[in-house]
Write a protein that holds these residues in place. Sequence first.
Motif, PDB file in Angstrom:
ATOM      1  N   ILE A 175       0.853  -1.190   0.000  1.00  0.00           N
ATOM      2  CA  ILE A 175       0.000   0.000   0.000  1.00  0.00           C
ATOM      3  C   ILE A 175       0.891   1.243   0.000  1.00  0.00           C
ATOM      4  O   ILE A 175       1.817   1.333   0.819  1.00  0.00           O
ATOM      5  N   THR A 177       2.518   4.533   1.028  1.00  0.00           N
ATOM      6  CA  THR A 177       2.637   5.059   2.387  1.00  0.00           C
ATOM      7  C   THR A 177       3.360   6.397   2.369  1.00  0.00           C
ATOM      8  O   THR A 177       4.414   6.525   1.754  1.00  0.00           O
ATOM      9  N   LYS A 319      -3.622  -2.058   8.999  1.00  0.00           N
ATOM     10  CA  LYS A 319      -3.650  -1.163   7.845  1.00  0.00           C
ATOM     11  C   LYS A 319      -3.980  -1.927   6.573  1.00  0.00           C
ATOM     12  O   LYS A 319      -4.811  -1.486   5.763  1.00  0.00           O
ATOM     13  N   LYS A 320      -3.356  -3.075   6.379  1.00  0.00           N
ATOM     14  CA  LYS A 320      -3.570  -3.862   5.162  1.00  0.00           C
ATOM     15  C   LYS A 320      -5.014  -4.359   5.075  1.00  0.00           C
ATOM     16  O   LYS A 320      -5.655  -4.253   4.026  1.00  0.00           O
ATOM     17  N   HIS A 323      -7.396  -1.552   4.368  1.00  0.00           N
ATOM     18  CA  HIS A 323      -7.299  -1.153   2.967  1.00  0.00           C
ATOM     19  C   HIS A 323      -8.079  -2.127   2.081  1.00  0.00           C
ATOM     20  O   HIS A 323      -8.797  -1.701   1.156  1.00  0.00           O
ATOM     21  N   GLU A 324      -7.959  -3.427   2.353  1.00  0.00           N
ATOM     22  CA  GLU A 324      -8.699  -4.434   1.591  1.00  0.00           C
ATOM     23  C   GLU A 324     -10.208  -4.237   1.716  1.00  0.00           C
ATOM     24  O   GLU A 324     -10.956  -4.461   0.765  1.00  0.00           O
ATOM     25  N   GLN A 326     -11.634  -1.421   2.200  1.00  0.00           N
ATOM     26  CA  GLN A 326     -11.961  -0.064   1.757  1.00  0.00           C
ATOM     27  C   GLN A 326     -12.652   0.724   2.871  1.00  0.00           C
ATOM     28  O   GLN A 326     -13.618   1.477   2.646  1.00  0.00           O
ATOM     29  N   LYS A 328     -12.151   3.539   5.853  1.00  0.00           N
ATOM     30  CA  LYS A 328     -11.300   4.643   6.301  1.00  0.00           C
ATOM     31  C   LYS A 328     -11.656   4.960   7.745  1.00  0.00           C
ATOM     32  O   LYS A 328     -12.709   5.528   8.032  1.00  0.00           O
TER      33      LYS A 328
END
Length: 521
Positions: A175, A177, A319-320, A323-324, A326, A328
């Motif tokens: 991702i 950064t 974090k990963k 992110h997967e 979606q 926030k």
Amino acid sequence: MRPILRHLIAACEWQTLRMSLVSNAILSSHVLDRSVHTTRTMGAEEQPLVTLSNINPNVKRMEYAVRGPLVIRAGQLEKELQAGKKLPFDEVIRANIGDCHAMNQKPLTFMRQVISACANPDLLETDLFPSDVKERVKLLLSFCGGRSVGAYSDSAGVEIIRRHCAEYIEKRDGIPTDYLNIVLTTGASEAVRAVLALINSSTADGIPTGVMIPIPQYPLYTATLAEYGMTSINYYLDESNNWQLQIEELQRALDEARGKCNPKALVVINPGNPTGSVLTHDNIKNIINFARKEKLMILADEVYQHNIYAENARFYSFKKVMHEMQVKLELASLMSASKGYMGECGLRGGYCELLNFDPDVKAMFFKMLSARLCSSVLGQIAMDCVVKPPEPGDPSYDLHEKEKSEVLESLKHRAQLAADTFNSIPGMKCNIVAGAMYAFPQIILPEKAIKAAQSLNQAPDFFYAMNLLESTGVCIIPGSGFGQIPGTYHFRTTILPQPDHLRRMMEKVKKFHVQFLEKYT
């Protein structure tokens, strides 16, 4: 979590209070002795202005089990041995804290070479170090004021090291950064304290800020929350399911806390301290969904991300996974040079990445950190060596990979040894040590032992741990210092003693436990 827990919360609070009173009684006795001595030697006009009655009451509430009364007693026993006193043992084994090098883990060559040459650049003129070490040192010093580690860095840390941290995260998670979201800290502990200070609005609105923390937990969290006048919202990990985090239990804890505090954050320690657990991908997804639903920021303590031992376990960063999904959501993730395969506890290097924070809030966080000027530059350099190790083809690569793999492989075997040994002892059971550096076995204590502890106003597992220390020289920490389901008793031990040392320690614990059961059954 099972409904019976709803009826045990009050008992848990009493057990925690009782353990706190025991520790405070020891401390108060020491303070009283000193105050009596002071009164006898000082005139009335010279009485101290700062006393226990007028200091910050939150400081008196603080407890930090891993450096508490048992550790103090272990230090006294060490001095007695050094003075030639005959004791039932010839060494004190400090299994109370995750201090790798104190347990004779060898420092990594690359890291120490870089730090040495940064501290003394004259070494660059010698043939002591390979070319990649020299190149790294020159790069790091070029970003230091006056090309010296003795200069302050920016409050957020040396820029090139922050950039290297961003590259590490990007490589780990795939991702993009931004290094501007990263601050270098004095170990992960400073980052924990800073994030909690940032969100603490207790003094502003009079309602304490609530933070959800796992039970069992690393005592830094309860200690810091107590110091800041914040409220711990305790949720229990599921021991029967390898210490996984159950969403139903999160909901129970949060629902019961509403009206008593203003819940703002959820702390997750993964891999787990003191449990040695590793969360699954699905478990992390469920946690993120819960935090989003309940509008909680996540503080992800991920300092043991390199310490994965179980064959079916894998580290996934919050974090990963976020992110997967979606999603926030405000996330503060922590990393340290103290754990992993590095074990550089004394250098005090760490980082904190802030994700999805309001820019104005992030600016306030950085402003707050500016008051401490900067973290140790040598600690920052240690962190640089963690996030940017030698790469294939570099002169230092082969040796670094060999040293790293040897440490992690040895820790894997020690994790297995600890769990297997505890599970072979009558009246003791232990989940697999899937990650981190600790085992947290449950001990079944006889009623006679529990009553003996109560007669001394001690928590039963504290009584057990003190007897173990006095009989064998092995220093562990009772589960009551970390939190546990009422009516259960545990202790935390590190797996850090070197293999032969750990085997001797396991033998001592096994022998003691059997004798303890015989005495109190």
